[in-house]
Design a protein around this motif. Sequence first.
Motif, PDB file in Angstrom:
ATOM      1  N   ILE A 199       0.846  -1.193   0.000  1.00 11.31           N
ATOM      2  CA  ILE A 199       0.000   0.000   0.000  1.00 11.31           C
ATOM      3  C   ILE A 199       0.876   1.234   0.000  1.00 11.31           C
ATOM      4  N   ASN A 200       0.761   2.040  -1.030  1.00 12.12           N
ATOM      5  CA  ASN A 200       1.485   3.300  -1.135  1.00 12.12           C
ATOM      6  C   ASN A 200       0.922   4.277  -0.103  1.00 12.12           C
ATOM      7  N   ALA A 201       1.790   4.807   0.714  1.00 11.95           N
ATOM      8  CA  ALA A 201       1.347   5.702   1.781  1.00 11.95           C
ATOM      9  C   ALA A 201       0.679   6.961   1.237  1.00 11.95           C
ATOM     10  N   GLY A 202       0.977   7.289  -0.020  1.00  9.51           N
ATOM     11  CA  GLY A 202       0.402   8.496  -0.608  1.00  9.51           C
ATOM     12  C   GLY A 202      -0.949   8.277  -1.241  1.00  9.51           C
ATOM     13  N   GLU A 203      -1.488   7.049  -1.214  1.00 11.95           N
ATOM     14  CA  GLU A 203      -2.767   6.767  -1.842  1.00 11.95           C
ATOM     15  C   GLU A 203      -3.680   6.019  -0.891  1.00 11.95           C
ATOM     16  N   LYS A 204      -4.963   6.157  -1.093  1.00 16.38           N
ATOM     17  CA  LYS A 204      -5.922   5.410  -0.307  1.00 16.38           C
ATOM     18  C   LYS A 204      -6.058   4.010  -0.871  1.00 16.38           C
ATOM     19  N   PRO A 205      -6.085   2.991  -0.017  1.00 18.74           N
ATOM     20  CA  PRO A 205      -6.257   1.642  -0.523  1.00 18.74           C
ATOM     21  C   PRO A 205      -7.613   1.471  -1.188  1.00 18.74           C
ATOM     22  N   VAL A 206      -7.634   0.662  -2.261  1.00 17.50           N
ATOM     23  CA  VAL A 206      -8.868   0.413  -2.999  1.00 17.50           C
ATOM     24  C   VAL A 206      -9.575  -0.790  -2.418  1.00 17.50           C
ATOM     25  N   ASP A 207     -10.856  -0.661  -2.207  1.00 19.59           N
ATOM     26  CA  ASP A 207     -11.653  -1.786  -1.716  1.00 19.59           C
ATOM     27  C   ASP A 207     -12.067  -2.633  -2.913  1.00 19.59           C
ATOM     28  N   HIS A 208     -11.288  -3.700  -3.178  1.00 18.17           N
ATOM     29  CA  HIS A 208     -11.525  -4.525  -4.346  1.00 18.17           C
ATOM     30  C   HIS A 208     -12.814  -5.328  -4.232  1.00 18.17           C
ATOM     31  N   ASN A 209     -13.316  -5.484  -3.006  1.00 13.80           N
ATOM     32  CA  ASN A 209     -14.564  -6.234  -2.856  1.00 13.80           C
ATOM     33  C   ASN A 209     -15.726  -5.512  -3.524  1.00 13.80           C
ATOM     34  N   LYS A 210     -15.592  -4.166  -3.712  1.00 12.98           N
ATOM     35  CA  LYS A 210     -16.646  -3.384  -4.323  1.00 12.98           C
ATOM     36  C   LYS A 210     -16.509  -3.336  -5.849  1.00 12.98           C
ATOM     37  N   GLN A 211     -15.445  -3.978  -6.364  1.00 13.53           N
ATOM     38  CA  GLN A 211     -15.222  -3.987  -7.801  1.00 13.53           C
ATOM     39  C   GLN A 211     -15.485  -5.384  -8.340  1.00 13.53           C
ATOM     40  N   SER A 212     -16.128  -5.456  -9.483  1.00 15.98           N
ATOM     41  CA  SER A 212     -16.369  -6.736 -10.120  1.00 15.98           C
ATOM     42  C   SER A 212     -15.355  -6.953 -11.226  1.00 15.98           C
ATOM     43  N   PHE A 213     -15.261  -8.212 -11.639  1.00 11.27           N
ATOM     44  CA  PHE A 213     -14.371  -8.585 -12.736  1.00 11.27           C
ATOM     45  C   PHE A 213     -14.689  -7.754 -13.975  1.00 11.27           C
ATOM     46  N   ALA A 214     -15.979  -7.644 -14.303  1.00 12.98           N
ATOM     47  CA  ALA A 214     -16.387  -6.931 -15.519  1.00 12.98           C
ATOM     48  C   ALA A 214     -16.178  -5.425 -15.405  1.00 12.98           C
ATOM     49  N   SER A 215     -16.396  -4.877 -14.221  1.00  7.37           N
ATOM     50  CA  SER A 215     -16.281  -3.422 -14.075  1.00  7.37           C
ATOM     51  C   SER A 215     -14.850  -2.943 -14.267  1.00  7.37           C
ATOM     52  N   ILE A 216     -13.891  -3.785 -13.875  1.00  8.73           N
ATOM     53  CA  ILE A 216     -12.488  -3.418 -14.062  1.00  8.73           C
ATOM     54  C   ILE A 216     -12.170  -3.302 -15.551  1.00  8.73           C
ATOM     55  N   PHE A 217     -12.660  -4.272 -16.346  1.00  4.53           N
ATOM     56  CA  PHE A 217     -12.467  -4.207 -17.792  1.00  4.53           C
ATOM     57  C   PHE A 217     -13.170  -2.986 -18.378  1.00  4.53           C
ATOM     58  N   ALA A 218     -14.428  -2.802 -18.008  1.00  9.63           N
ATOM     59  CA  ALA A 218     -15.236  -1.727 -18.580  1.00  9.63           C
ATOM     60  C   ALA A 218     -14.627  -0.363 -18.312  1.00  9.63           C
ATOM     61  N   SER A 219     -14.073  -0.179 -17.125  1.00 10.82           N
ATOM     62  CA  SER A 219     -13.489   1.119 -16.781  1.00 10.82           C
ATOM     63  C   SER A 219     -12.298   1.457 -17.665  1.00 10.82           C
ATOM     64  N   PHE A 220     -11.566   0.435 -18.113  1.00  7.95           N
ATOM     65  CA  PHE A 220     -10.430   0.680 -19.001  1.00  7.95           C
ATOM     66  C   PHE A 220     -10.914   1.233 -20.340  1.00  7.95           C
ATOM     67  N   PHE A 221     -11.974   0.650 -20.883  1.00  8.01           N
ATOM     68  CA  PHE A 221     -12.443   1.048 -22.203  1.00  8.01           C
ATOM     69  C   PHE A 221     -13.274   2.332 -22.167  1.00  8.01           C
ATOM     70  N   ARG A 222     -13.464   2.891 -20.973  1.00 10.58           N
ATOM     71  CA  ARG A 222     -14.111   4.196 -20.865  1.00 10.58           C
ATOM     72  C   ARG A 222     -13.099   5.333 -20.754  1.00 10.58           C
ATOM     73  N   LYS A 223     -11.832   5.016 -20.841  1.00 12.29           N
ATOM     74  CA  LYS A 223     -10.809   6.054 -20.745  1.00 12.29           C
ATOM     75  C   LYS A 223     -10.882   6.990 -21.955  1.00 12.29           C
ATOM     76  N   LYS A 224     -10.425   8.226 -21.752  1.00  9.88           N
ATOM     77  CA  LYS A 224     -10.438   9.222 -22.815  1.00  9.88           C
ATOM     78  C   LYS A 224      -9.536   8.769 -23.968  1.00  9.88           C
ATOM     79  N   GLN A 225      -9.950   9.092 -25.176  1.00 13.13           N
ATOM     80  CA  GLN A 225      -9.200   8.798 -26.403  1.00 13.13           C
ATOM     81  C   GLN A 225      -8.912   7.310 -26.561  1.00 13.13           C
ATOM     82  N   ILE A 226      -9.740   6.428 -26.042  1.00  9.18           N
ATOM     83  CA  ILE A 226      -9.381   5.017 -25.992  1.00  9.18           C
ATOM     84  C   ILE A 226      -9.113   4.428 -27.378  1.00  9.18           C
ATOM     85  N   ILE A 227      -9.820   4.877 -28.410  1.00 10.50           N
ATOM     86  CA  ILE A 227      -9.606   4.349 -29.760  1.00 10.50           C
ATOM     87  C   ILE A 227      -8.207   4.713 -30.259  1.00 10.50           C
ATOM     88  N   ILE A 228      -7.844   5.984 -30.117  1.00 13.71           N
ATOM     89  CA  ILE A 228      -6.511   6.425 -30.540  1.00 13.71           C
ATOM     90  C   ILE A 228      -5.441   5.772 -29.681  1.00 13.71           C
TER      91      ILE A 228
END
Length: 513
Positions: A199-228
Amino acid sequence: MKTDNKPWFWIPLLNFASGLPYAVIISVSVIMYKKLGISNKDIGLYTSLLYLPWVIKPLWSPLIELIGTKRKWFLSMQLLISIAFLLVGFTIPTSGFFMMTLAIFWVAAFASASNDIASDGFYLLVLPEDKQSFFIGIRSTFYRLAMLAGNGLIVLLAGYLEHKYSDNTKAWSYTMIAVGLLMTFITVYNFFSTPKTEINAGEKPVDHNKQSFASIFASFFRKKQIIIVLAFILLFRLGESQLIKMLTPFLVDPIKYELVETGLDEGQTKALELYNSKVKNGEKLSDSELQLLYSKLPILVEMRDQKKPLAEVENKDKQEYKNANKARIDFVDLLIANKGNQKTIKKGGMGLETEDIGLIYGTFGLIALTLGGILGGIAISKQGLTKWMLPMILTMHLPIIGFILLAVFHPASIYYIYAVVIIEQFGYGFGFAAFMMYLIYVAEGESKTAHYALATGFMAMGMMLPGMVSGYIQEYLGYGNFFIWVFLATIPGIILSRFLIFPKDFGKKSEEV
């Protein structure tokens, strides 16, 4: 032993443990299979398919994100890789070694891809961004040092053993066992040296229990300029992916093969008589006559600094005999096809020995790469990625011109080859730092590990697909035109880089107050 605040203590070998398996599986396997008699087409196709685990690693990267710790993952995978390399070494002397070793390499490739996911995630979690920008050059350097240890020192060892035993099978068997033992040592070192906290002291730990397998993928493809972004990642290494697969064959392929029309013993004399009486007249040959030509016809191979007989490799089963004597068989088949009118086959290679390849990449190439990688990381950390993106990309791709010149002029002096390799390795170390830093930007946000794995997975796809057809393109174009094509293939990535949007000072080290 407390190492959390000492990244110099664990970053180098952790990234070395990522680069070495990749080098052995993707690059060293090419020269190993070539020296064991496998055809260029099979080498290009099957070793490129070994990229597949890196391509599809995003499919299981969320599991590494959600289950267990990154440290447990990379230590387990490094141990599995060590065992796999040992098994390859013990399998090489067996009948049917090609498919068996490919299967073992396949397992090692999946383990190596998983190791990369865990190691990258570990790095992103432990270090804050300002330190990441500085150590990106160090990471890139030690990753490439590992690749050069494979392409350089390990190949040098194999070349030494080839000369010592006059048996390529035994030489490469012992070499792979040594690689397995080295990987075991690195795994043990990483067990004791890497920080126990993630755990990086400069960041808040992520609660992975609140994330699903699919949501992790989906969030990547929602990034800005994803096609380029995806187009850039896929095409950035379009030229390099083909260069890597055909560079070793170019350097070790002889300049030419030629028929010697004087027999040194009874077998060669009989083979020449058969050549003059039947081959030149286009007469049909029996199986025994054909075998006589394959085994005894005197053929000379011209290397960079010498001409030597192309000797038959004996004591192999039928398929292994064909693999080990492919050059002789291809030459004889060509003689028969043109009724002896073409007595020379120009290969267009540089004619280097295995040891030459290891020496070039393991000495001056290694120094140039180290310097380039360190300077690349320092440049980005001081002035940010925006200022250096284009200069670094150009520095990485322009040295391909050197291989074009080698293929066209075939200089006799080995120092020209040294110069091209030094320039190319420095450019790679300096330029690839920018690409890696951009991938870190793409992975910004929650689920850094999975998103970085997705980005590098697309990068691996951009390496795998062109590599699979590189052998066919090279055979069609010849080495000189092939390298011109490789150089032109870098243009799409350069153009796309001008459309990328990211913070001007991304990667710039924060000023300390």
